[in-house]
Structures are given as C-alpha cells and as structure tokens.
Scaffold this active site. Structure first.
Site, PDB file in Angstrom:
ATOM      1  N   ILE A  52     -25.541 -53.502   9.587  1.00  0.00           N
ATOM      2  CA  ILE A  52     -25.735 -54.936   9.703  1.00  0.00           C
ATOM      3  C   ILE A  52     -24.514 -55.597   9.076  1.00  0.00           C
ATOM      4  O   ILE A  52     -24.012 -55.129   8.044  1.00  0.00           O
ATOM      5  CB  ILE A  52     -27.049 -55.395   9.016  1.00  0.00           C
ATOM      6  CG1 ILE A  52     -27.325 -56.879   9.272  1.00  0.00           C
ATOM      7  CG2 ILE A  52     -27.063 -55.040   7.558  1.00  0.00           C
ATOM      8  CD1 ILE A  52     -28.734 -57.321   8.845  1.00  0.00           C
ATOM      9  N   ALA A  53     -24.019 -56.656   9.712  1.00  0.00           N
ATOM     10  CA  ALA A  53     -22.847 -57.343   9.157  1.00  0.00           C
ATOM     11  C   ALA A  53     -22.753 -58.746   9.714  1.00  0.00           C
ATOM     12  O   ALA A  53     -23.205 -59.032  10.826  1.00  0.00           O
ATOM     13  CB  ALA A  53     -21.571 -56.575   9.477  1.00  0.00           C
ATOM     14  N   VAL A  54     -22.130 -59.601   8.925  1.00  0.00           N
ATOM     15  CA  VAL A  54     -21.789 -60.964   9.321  1.00  0.00           C
ATOM     16  C   VAL A  54     -20.278 -61.088   9.154  1.00  0.00           C
ATOM     17  O   VAL A  54     -19.711 -60.602   8.158  1.00  0.00           O
ATOM     18  CB  VAL A  54     -22.524 -62.004   8.445  1.00  0.00           C
ATOM     19  CG1 VAL A  54     -22.034 -63.412   8.735  1.00  0.00           C
ATOM     20  CG2 VAL A  54     -24.029 -61.899   8.643  1.00  0.00           C
ATOM     21  N   GLU A  70     -30.165 -47.990   3.901  1.00  0.00           N
ATOM     22  CA  GLU A  70     -29.359 -47.579   2.755  1.00  0.00           C
ATOM     23  C   GLU A  70     -28.324 -48.662   2.536  1.00  0.00           C
ATOM     24  O   GLU A  70     -27.812 -49.238   3.496  1.00  0.00           O
ATOM     25  CB  GLU A  70     -28.631 -46.262   3.037  1.00  0.00           C
ATOM     26  CG  GLU A  70     -29.542 -45.094   3.209  1.00  0.00           C
ATOM     27  CD  GLU A  70     -28.794 -43.851   3.684  1.00  0.00           C
ATOM     28  OE1 GLU A  70     -27.601 -43.958   4.038  1.00  0.00           O
ATOM     29  OE2 GLU A  70     -29.418 -42.797   3.721  1.00  0.00           O
ATOM     30  N   ASN A 115     -23.331 -53.414  -3.675  1.00  0.00           N
ATOM     31  CA  ASN A 115     -23.549 -54.573  -2.809  1.00  0.00           C
ATOM     32  C   ASN A 115     -24.756 -55.369  -3.307  1.00  0.00           C
ATOM     33  O   ASN A 115     -25.820 -55.392  -2.698  1.00  0.00           O
ATOM     34  CB  ASN A 115     -23.733 -54.129  -1.356  1.00  0.00           C
ATOM     35  CG  ASN A 115     -23.632 -55.275  -0.383  1.00  0.00           C
ATOM     36  OD1 ASN A 115     -23.753 -56.440  -0.762  1.00  0.00           O
ATOM     37  ND2 ASN A 115     -23.436 -54.945   0.881  1.00  0.00           N
ATOM     38  N   TYR A 162     -32.374 -58.017   0.572  1.00  0.00           N
ATOM     39  CA  TYR A 162     -33.395 -57.063   1.017  1.00  0.00           C
ATOM     40  C   TYR A 162     -34.653 -57.165   0.160  1.00  0.00           C
ATOM     41  O   TYR A 162     -35.772 -57.149   0.684  1.00  0.00           O
ATOM     42  CB  TYR A 162     -32.852 -55.632   0.996  1.00  0.00           C
ATOM     43  CG  TYR A 162     -31.677 -55.407   1.918  1.00  0.00           C
ATOM     44  CD1 TYR A 162     -31.611 -56.002   3.175  1.00  0.00           C
ATOM     45  CD2 TYR A 162     -30.618 -54.591   1.544  1.00  0.00           C
ATOM     46  CE1 TYR A 162     -30.534 -55.791   4.019  1.00  0.00           C
ATOM     47  CE2 TYR A 162     -29.540 -54.375   2.384  1.00  0.00           C
ATOM     48  CZ  TYR A 162     -29.500 -54.980   3.618  1.00  0.00           C
ATOM     49  OH  TYR A 162     -28.436 -54.766   4.453  1.00  0.00           O
TER      50      TYR A 162
END
Length: 154
Positions: free
Chosen positions: A71-73, A105, A110, A117
């Site tokens: 997942i990334a922005v 994971e 981070n 989360y």
C-alpha cells in the site's frame, strides 16, 4: 481532500503505480511484481484524484484470509488523509469478499503507518526479527491482524 474515486488496478495504471512505488518505498517492489495483477486471489485497487493515480494497494484473498501485500500514497499527496481512505477501502473490499481476517506486515520504523493500522482496528500479533533490509542493516517487521465480525446467523 479533493474528490477521489477507486478503480480496479489495470495495465493502464502500472506506470503510475511503478513511479509511486519507487518514490514511496526505501526498498520498492521489482517492476515484474508491480505488473503482476492476476495472482491467485488478487484484488488490487488504485486511488484516483482528478484522473491521476495518487495511491494504491495490492491484496490477496486466500480462503477468507486476506493479506495486504503493498500500500502506498505518492509522497506529494501524503499527509492529506489518502492513506486512511485507501485502508478504509481495503477493509471495505475485505468485508465485501466475506473475509474472516486481514493481515499485513509493516516496518517497525514506520510509526505513522502503525498508528493508522491501529486506529483502523488492526492489532500487533507478532514480529519478524531482522526481516526487512534497511539503510544500515535490517529491521523488524510488525505483523498485524484485523478480524471481521460475522454478520450471519449461527
């Protein structure tokens, strides 16, 4: 936050996703992994703002157990709430697929992602020591899970 929409990731999105991947992660996925959209149980989505891909997630559903693989922005869009929007869509997609649980994971360093989360109902369940390569040495992976409530009758 600007108007946004989600789309099932398709080949037309790959170059934008690859670009975000390179900028957003210290150890990005290989291009062949980004381009693999049809793996077993795969469901991958992009987040679009004004026709531009600003984020994405890769997930895999195997017999009701979903793994959030990536997942990334885009860095220029971070801090605008899009990570929360992506994660909420991921959880919505899990529920729509009658998932029992979701797993992920995350790098122990981070802290922003871990906080996100936790706020979305994930719990830390374990750690993989020295799992991720880091700038200097290795770092732990925090393993997190989210369980969905069964809404049917018993």
């Amino acid at each position: 936050m600007a108007n946004f929409c989600f789309a099932v990731m398709d080949n037309e999105h790959i170059s934008a996703v690859q670009s975000i991947e390179q900028l957003a992660h210290s150890h990005p996925w290989k291009p062949s992994m980004i381009a693999d959209l049809n793996g077993r149980g795969a469901f991958n989505y992009v987040l679009m703002v004004s026709g531009q891909v600003v984020g994405y997630f890769y997930a895999q559903n195997i017999v009701g157990e979903v793994s959030l693989l990536n997942i990334a922005v885009a860095p220029e869009h971070q801090g605008k709430g899009y990570g929360r929007v992506l994660l909420s869509e991921f959880l919505k997609q899990c529920e729509g697929r009658n998932a029992e649980s979701a797993w992920l994971e995350v790098r122990a360093s981070n802290h922003a992602a871990i906080s996100l989360y936790l706020a979305q109902g994930f719990n830390e369940v374990d750690r993989r020591r020295d799992y991720y390569p880091a700038a200097q040495g290795r770092e732990d992976a925090v393993i997190m899970s989210h369980y969905f409530l069964f809404s049917g009758e018993f």
